[in-house]
Motif scaffolding. Sequence first.
Motif, PDB file in Angstrom:
ATOM      1  N   GLU A   1      10.071   4.433  -6.942  1.00  0.00           N
ATOM      2  CA  GLU A   1      10.069   4.278  -8.391  1.00  0.00           C
ATOM      3  C   GLU A   1      10.167   2.812  -8.782  1.00  0.00           C
ATOM      4  OE1 GLU A   1      13.281   6.528 -10.034  1.00  0.00           O
ATOM      5  OE2 GLU A   1      12.696   8.394  -9.036  1.00  0.00           O
ATOM      6  N   LEU A   2       9.869   2.547 -10.041  1.00  0.00           N
ATOM      7  CA  LEU A   2      10.074   1.229 -10.621  1.00  0.00           C
ATOM      8  C   LEU A   2      11.461   1.181 -11.235  1.00  0.00           C
ATOM      9  CD1 LEU A   2       6.623   1.001 -12.439  1.00  0.00           C
ATOM     10  CD2 LEU A   2       7.310  -0.420 -10.500  1.00  0.00           C
ATOM     11  N   LEU A   3      12.295   0.228 -10.789  1.00  0.00           N
ATOM     12  CA  LEU A   3      13.632   0.066 -11.346  1.00  0.00           C
ATOM     13  C   LEU A   3      13.707  -1.280 -12.054  1.00  0.00           C
ATOM     14  CD1 LEU A   3      15.966   1.401  -8.479  1.00  0.00           C
ATOM     15  CD2 LEU A   3      14.855   2.662 -10.335  1.00  0.00           C
ATOM     16  N   PRO A   4      14.312  -1.339 -13.222  1.00  0.00           N
ATOM     17  CA  PRO A   4      14.357  -2.593 -13.989  1.00  0.00           C
ATOM     18  C   PRO A   4      15.026  -3.714 -13.196  1.00  0.00           C
ATOM     19  CG  PRO A   4      15.107  -0.742 -15.324  1.00  0.00           C
ATOM     20  CD  PRO A   4      14.994  -0.235 -13.921  1.00  0.00           C
ATOM     21  N   LYS A   5      14.394  -4.892 -13.199  1.00  0.00           N
ATOM     22  CA  LYS A   5      14.955  -6.032 -12.481  1.00  0.00           C
ATOM     23  C   LYS A   5      16.321  -6.430 -13.030  1.00  0.00           C
ATOM     24  CE  LYS A   5      10.668  -8.180 -10.831  1.00  0.00           C
ATOM     25  NZ  LYS A   5       9.815  -9.380 -10.843  1.00  0.00           N
ATOM     26  N   LYS A   6      16.490  -6.339 -14.333  1.00  0.00           N
ATOM     27  CA  LYS A   6      17.730  -6.787 -14.968  1.00  0.00           C
ATOM     28  C   LYS A   6      18.943  -6.013 -14.464  1.00  0.00           C
ATOM     29  CE  LYS A   6      16.085  -8.636 -19.388  1.00  0.00           C
ATOM     30  NZ  LYS A   6      16.136  -8.478 -20.880  1.00  0.00           N
TER      31      LYS A   6
ATOM     32  N   TYR B   1       1.335   8.334  -6.061  1.00  0.00           N
ATOM     33  CA  TYR B   1       0.405   9.466  -6.103  1.00  0.00           C
ATOM     34  C   TYR B   1       0.875  10.634  -5.224  1.00  0.00           C
ATOM     35  CZ  TYR B   1      -2.910   6.611  -8.683  1.00  0.00           C
ATOM     36  OH  TYR B   1      -3.509   5.842  -9.656  1.00  0.00           O
ATOM     37  N   LYS B   2       2.120  10.548  -4.756  1.00  0.00           N
ATOM     38  CA  LYS B   2       2.705  11.602  -3.915  1.00  0.00           C
ATOM     39  C   LYS B   2       1.911  11.822  -2.634  1.00  0.00           C
ATOM     40  CE  LYS B   2       5.459  12.212  -7.394  1.00  0.00           C
ATOM     41  NZ  LYS B   2       6.804  11.574  -7.411  1.00  0.00           N
ATOM     42  N   VAL B   3       1.192  10.784  -2.193  1.00  0.00           N
ATOM     43  CA  VAL B   3       0.465  10.878  -0.924  1.00  0.00           C
ATOM     44  C   VAL B   3       1.435  10.679   0.230  1.00  0.00           C
ATOM     45  CG1 VAL B   3      -1.388   9.878   0.486  1.00  0.00           C
ATOM     46  CG2 VAL B   3      -1.674  10.076  -1.992  1.00  0.00           C
ATOM     47  N   VAL B   4       2.431   9.825   0.045  1.00  0.00           N
ATOM     48  CA  VAL B   4       3.478   9.613   1.040  1.00  0.00           C
ATOM     49  C   VAL B   4       4.836   9.735   0.352  1.00  0.00           C
ATOM     50  CG1 VAL B   4       2.004   8.063   2.386  1.00  0.00           C
ATOM     51  CG2 VAL B   4       3.624   7.104   0.755  1.00  0.00           C
TER      52      VAL B   4
ATOM     53  N   LEU C   1      10.446  15.674  13.914  1.00  0.00           N
ATOM     54  CA  LEU C   1      10.517  15.851  12.471  1.00  0.00           C
ATOM     55  C   LEU C   1       9.135  15.799  11.849  1.00  0.00           C
ATOM     56  CD1 LEU C   1      13.575  13.543  11.834  1.00  0.00           C
ATOM     57  CD2 LEU C   1      13.556  16.017  11.651  1.00  0.00           C
ATOM     58  N   LYS C   2       8.827  16.788  11.054  1.00  0.00           N
ATOM     59  CA  LYS C   2       7.562  16.806  10.325  1.00  0.00           C
ATOM     60  C   LYS C   2       7.863  17.107   8.865  1.00  0.00           C
ATOM     61  CE  LYS C   2       4.769  16.145  13.810  1.00  0.00           C
ATOM     62  NZ  LYS C   2       3.902  14.967  13.917  1.00  0.00           N
ATOM     63  N   LEU C   3       7.666  16.108   8.042  1.00  0.00           N
ATOM     64  CA  LEU C   3       7.863  16.330   6.615  1.00  0.00           C
ATOM     65  C   LEU C   3       6.730  17.212   6.086  1.00  0.00           C
ATOM     66  CD1 LEU C   3       8.912  12.852   5.218  1.00  0.00           C
ATOM     67  CD2 LEU C   3      10.255  14.939   5.195  1.00  0.00           C
ATOM     68  N   LYS C   4       7.100  18.239   5.342  1.00  0.00           N
ATOM     69  CA  LYS C   4       6.097  19.089   4.731  1.00  0.00           C
ATOM     70  C   LYS C   4       5.913  18.625   3.289  1.00  0.00           C
ATOM     71  CE  LYS C   4       7.056  23.099   7.642  1.00  0.00           C
ATOM     72  NZ  LYS C   4       7.477  24.517   7.674  1.00  0.00           N
ATOM     73  N   MET C   5       4.806  17.954   3.084  1.00  0.00           N
ATOM     74  CA  MET C   5       4.560  17.401   1.762  1.00  0.00           C
ATOM     75  C   MET C   5       3.087  17.532   1.439  1.00  0.00           C
ATOM     76  SD  MET C   5       5.332  13.590   0.379  1.00  0.00           S
ATOM     77  CE  MET C   5       4.956  13.140  -1.310  1.00  0.00           C
TER      78      MET C   5
ATOM     79  N   VAL D   1       0.830  -1.206   0.000  1.00  0.00           N
ATOM     80  CA  VAL D   1       0.000   0.000   0.000  1.00  0.00           C
ATOM     81  C   VAL D   1       0.864   1.256   0.000  1.00  0.00           C
ATOM     82  CG1 VAL D   1      -1.711   1.344   1.282  1.00  0.00           C
ATOM     83  CG2 VAL D   1      -1.943  -1.139   1.121  1.00  0.00           C
ATOM     84  N   LEU D   2       1.877   1.296   0.867  1.00  0.00           N
ATOM     85  CA  LEU D   2       2.708   2.499   0.973  1.00  0.00           C
ATOM     86  C   LEU D   2       3.455   2.777  -0.322  1.00  0.00           C
ATOM     87  CD1 LEU D   2       4.110   2.210   4.610  1.00  0.00           C
ATOM     88  CD2 LEU D   2       2.275   3.680   3.776  1.00  0.00           C
TER      89      LEU D   2
END
Length: 356
Positions: free
Chosen positions: A276-281, A201-204, A236-240, A194-195
């Motif tokens: 992000e999605l990084l190529p498995k290869k 979606y830049k929610v977290v 710490l509070k991330l401002k996002m 989930v995370l």
Amino acid sequence: MDHFHELLRDKSKFCHQIECLISSIDQINNDPVIKERLDKLKNSIENCMENSGRVYIFGSRMYGIANDDSDVDLYFDAGDCFSGKIADDYTRQLQLLNLFVKAMNKEFIGLKIIAETRVPIVRFTHNPTNLNCDLHFRSGLSVLNSELIKYYNYEFYLTMDERVRWVVIAVKHWAVSLKLLSDNFSTYSLIWLVLYFMMQYKVVPPIIELWRIHHRHVPNYIEGWDTRICFNNDQLKLKMCSKSNLSKWELLRNFFQFYSDSITLRNYVLCTVFGELLPKKTFYSTFITKVHATGNYQCQTEKFEKSETLINTNFGSFNRIELQNPLKLCNNVIPWLSDKNMNLFIDLCTKSCNAM
């Protein structure tokens, strides 16, 4: 009618179920009797072990999505082992599990050692509190993994965006209803699915953002991995600002849609550090290149760079979903989702998305 269709076809009914679950969970979290039961459990274990170590609670009971009948996950630090001194010594962990079983009194029933899991555990019920428990001796990494999720769900994400916890609880309810959860596919695995999705979606924020704000703190190594991002979060509070205006229901549907894409899931690692999605290869080399280009995070990645063989074993199969552990960067959080299990998960996500 398929169960997932029955579960999700009525939006109002499903959302009401989740709100009732959240209300029940919050009541449990704030119930002093539950805290007393957990304290009694810990004290009973430590007394039976003649105070030779310390008990830590982790998992759902720590990060606040446990039901009243949820199991209690426990780590026993048998003296200066929190940092991982016996993490790679499987034989020693089994020895300690056997000693634990012998030391327990009549308060502990149904004691059973389970050695087939990635981390060997002892499963039992504590009769005075009626709590079902799993306990291991490996290291404190599981405790800190839970601290990180607790940070996500309560001290940061819940106050910033209530949709995160709602979707986590909704997906867990879905998984329980479909009997997906097991020793090999845990709530922890589900939460990180989930995370990671929420990162899209830049929610977290991805883990790299926590590295940035903790960069000047002293490293804290567990099993050789830097875990400093699990500490000092009260200040710490991330401002996002979320870039998504999607509703809880829409995010839940998009979660199922995201994990319906078998081509993406077969060919890419879900990298929690960058979101992000990084190529498995080329995962090993691509990850190192991206870290070096982002900043000076040598402490966080020094063990990663020394673990190429293990990383290529854990990441690179086109027959499983691979999601990077946020702390132990060489590990796949969800190795169970391979072959037929992966196909089942993708199929259930596809059908659930279509049912909504």
